[in-house]
Design an enzyme around this catalytic site. Structure first.
Site, mmCIF file in Angstrom:
data_model
loop_
_atom_site.group_PDB
_atom_site.id
_atom_site.type_symbol
_atom_site.label_atom_id
_atom_site.label_comp_id
_atom_site.label_asym_id
_atom_site.label_seq_id
_atom_site.Cartn_x
_atom_site.Cartn_y
_atom_site.Cartn_z
ATOM 1 N N PRO A 132 0.835 -1.210 0.000
ATOM 2 C CA PRO A 132 0.000 0.000 0.000
ATOM 3 C C PRO A 132 0.868 1.258 0.000
ATOM 4 O O PRO A 132 1.468 1.609 1.006
ATOM 5 C CB PRO A 132 -0.800 -0.132 1.296
ATOM 6 C CG PRO A 132 0.042 -0.991 2.183
ATOM 7 C CD PRO A 132 0.791 -1.925 1.287
ATOM 8 N N ASP A 137 5.726 2.177 2.197
ATOM 9 C CA ASP A 137 4.792 1.081 2.431
ATOM 10 C C ASP A 137 4.037 1.396 3.726
ATOM 11 O O ASP A 137 4.636 1.408 4.801
ATOM 12 C CB ASP A 137 5.571 -0.229 2.550
ATOM 13 C CG ASP A 137 4.679 -1.452 2.688
ATOM 14 O OD1 ASP A 137 3.514 -1.308 3.127
ATOM 15 O OD2 ASP A 137 5.157 -2.563 2.380
ATOM 16 N N HIS A 138 2.723 1.618 3.624
ATOM 17 C CA HIS A 138 1.959 2.078 4.787
ATOM 18 C C HIS A 138 1.780 0.986 5.846
ATOM 19 O O HIS A 138 1.330 1.269 6.964
ATOM 20 C CB HIS A 138 0.588 2.596 4.337
ATOM 21 C CG HIS A 138 0.101 3.754 5.152
ATOM 22 N ND1 HIS A 138 0.576 4.042 6.411
ATOM 23 C CD2 HIS A 138 -0.818 4.709 4.888
ATOM 24 C CE1 HIS A 138 -0.031 5.110 6.891
ATOM 25 N NE2 HIS A 138 -0.895 5.541 5.979
ATOM 26 N N ARG A 139 2.144 -0.242 5.519
ATOM 27 C CA ARG A 139 2.169 -1.279 6.556
ATOM 28 C C ARG A 139 3.335 -1.073 7.506
ATOM 29 O O ARG A 139 3.299 -1.487 8.670
ATOM 30 C CB ARG A 139 2.280 -2.672 5.917
ATOM 31 C CG ARG A 139 1.126 -3.078 5.032
ATOM 32 C CD ARG A 139 1.441 -4.361 4.279
ATOM 33 N NE ARG A 139 2.625 -4.237 3.434
ATOM 34 C CZ ARG A 139 3.124 -5.222 2.693
ATOM 35 N NH1 ARG A 139 2.543 -6.408 2.698
ATOM 36 N NH2 ARG A 139 4.200 -5.027 1.945
ATOM 37 N N VAL A 199 5.346 2.076 7.525
ATOM 38 C CA VAL A 199 5.603 3.478 7.835
ATOM 39 C C VAL A 199 4.278 4.227 7.852
ATOM 40 O O VAL A 199 3.510 4.169 6.886
ATOM 41 C CB VAL A 199 6.545 4.111 6.786
ATOM 42 C CG1 VAL A 199 6.840 5.554 7.134
ATOM 43 C CG2 VAL A 199 7.835 3.312 6.659
#
Length: 387
Positions: A181, A357-359, A361
């Protein structure tokens, strides 16, 4: 046979033959230049002898295990009649028996897997009066009359096969875009002092042997921000559903080459001094542009920097290099009006964009990385001196 070049690769493109049929070659002499999905590789001859046959023309794609070159060894003994009529690679040896040297088909390094489905995807080589040539691409249906003839005056389409480095990067970007993501944050930074530092170092004879660029300072600023915020230097373990904190920063640098985009990385870049980083960055970019990046330099990157400003681009939203937590895009440095101490001045300004990567950061951490980089670039001489 085309050797197994490692890295799980099953095919390669023939870029350049250094020998022709009839040439004599020595042991370990470079005979062909091939391109895999990772890099360009020179293959040496496994024996001394004479070239009998080239298995594919330059520009062709062949799979591991396919015939690459046939050589007659210098040291081979004069064969008996039975040896001369023995099959070579499943085919009879042509010509009447006589005092000839037996042709052998050595494997350059080792056997690898083959895949008939993959073989059918590749350029087909036809034999026509002894000349190998690539099969013509099909004519587009819109340019063909009912009688099968090409339409008069129709402009043919230009089709470029995507293979080697370009195909590997295309596959990697699709995988990254649809598995991680992506979130992008950006800001503008006043790099007037950075540009002043670069000019001073370039004019200093003590630094004359080094290639000082703004990118070196930005890379140093990124490494400094990671040192303050090590939680960004992570990866995602899909199987365990865990975030893995990485001990070292392997700094990737996106490099545009004639064969496509590659992202080699500087191992343990966080341990290097400013001088060492400058040398490593210059060497990496030079090697990448020459297409000579070793496969090991393409593995295990943790975070990447891409200098889109070198293309005149102001900003963008870069896609993550697969497996990495973040990528920093550095735009073109422009002179712009800027507020300094409540007055407007013309300053050197750059846009920095961080995709992550929003998982791994969140927005707060991404913003902290960007503001730390900006702080470093606003006063780089002090920041470097304090490290």
């Amino acid at each position: 046979m085309l050797p197994d070049v490692g890295e799980g690769l099953t095919e390669a493109d023939i870029l350049l033959w250094h020998v022709e049929v009839g040439d004599s070659v020595e042991l370990d002499q470079t005979i062909v230049e091939i391109e895999t999905a990772k890099s360009v590789v020179d293959l040496p001859s496994p024996v001394s002898g004479t070239v009998v046959e080239l298995g594919a023309a330059a520009g062709a794609t062949i799979v591991v295990g396919a015939l690459l070159i046939r050589l007659e060894e210098k040291s081979a003994a004069v064969p008996t009649e039975s040896e001369l009529i023995a099959p070579v690679a499943g085919e009879p040896v042509p010509g009447p028996p006589g005092p000839k040297v037996q042709a052998r088909e050595p494997v350059l390094v080792g056997y690898g897997v083959t895949d008939d489905r993959a073989r059918r995807r590749h350029i087909r080589l036809d034999r026509d009066d002894g000349v190998r040539r690539a099969a013509r691409p099909p004519i587009h249906p819109g340019l063909v009359h009912t009688n099968g003839q090409a339409a008069i005056g129709a402009e043919p389409e230009l089709r470029t096969p995507i293979k080697g480095v370009r195909r590997a990067m295309a596959d990697a970007m699709v995988h990254s875009a649809f598995t991680a993501p992506h979130v992008t944050e950006w800001l503008d930074a006043d790099v007037t002092e950075t540009m002043s530092l670069v000019r001073r170092l370039r004019a200093d004879r003590r630094w004359a042997h080094l290639r000082i660029t703004p990118l070196v300072v930005v890379a140093r600023a990124l490494l400094s921000a990671i040192r303050r915020n090590p939680q960004i230097n992570t990866s995602w373990d899909e199987e365990a559903q865990e975030i893995v904190q990485l001990a070292r920063v392997n700094l990737g640098v996106a490099a545009a080459t004639p064969r496509g985009l590659v992202v080699p990385n500087i191992k343990s870049a966080d341990l290097l001094s400013f001088t060492e980083l400058t040398v490593a960055l210059a060497d990496l970019i030079s090697t990448a542009r020459e297409g000579r990046v070793p496969p090991a330099d393409m593995r295990d990157g943790t975070i990447t920097i891409t200098n889109i400003g070198s293309l005149g681009v102001v900003g963008g939203t870069p896609i993550l290099n697969p497996g990495e937590a973040a990528i920093l895009a550095v735009g073109a440095i422009r002179q712009m009006p800027w507020v300094v101490d409540e007055r407007i001045e013309i300053r050197d300004v750059v846009q920095l964009a961080l995709s992550f990567d929003h998982r791994l950061v969140d927005g707060a951490l991404g913003g902290k990385i960007l503001t730390d980089i900006r702080e470093y670039l606003e006063d780089p001489a002090t920041a470097i001196a304090l490290e």
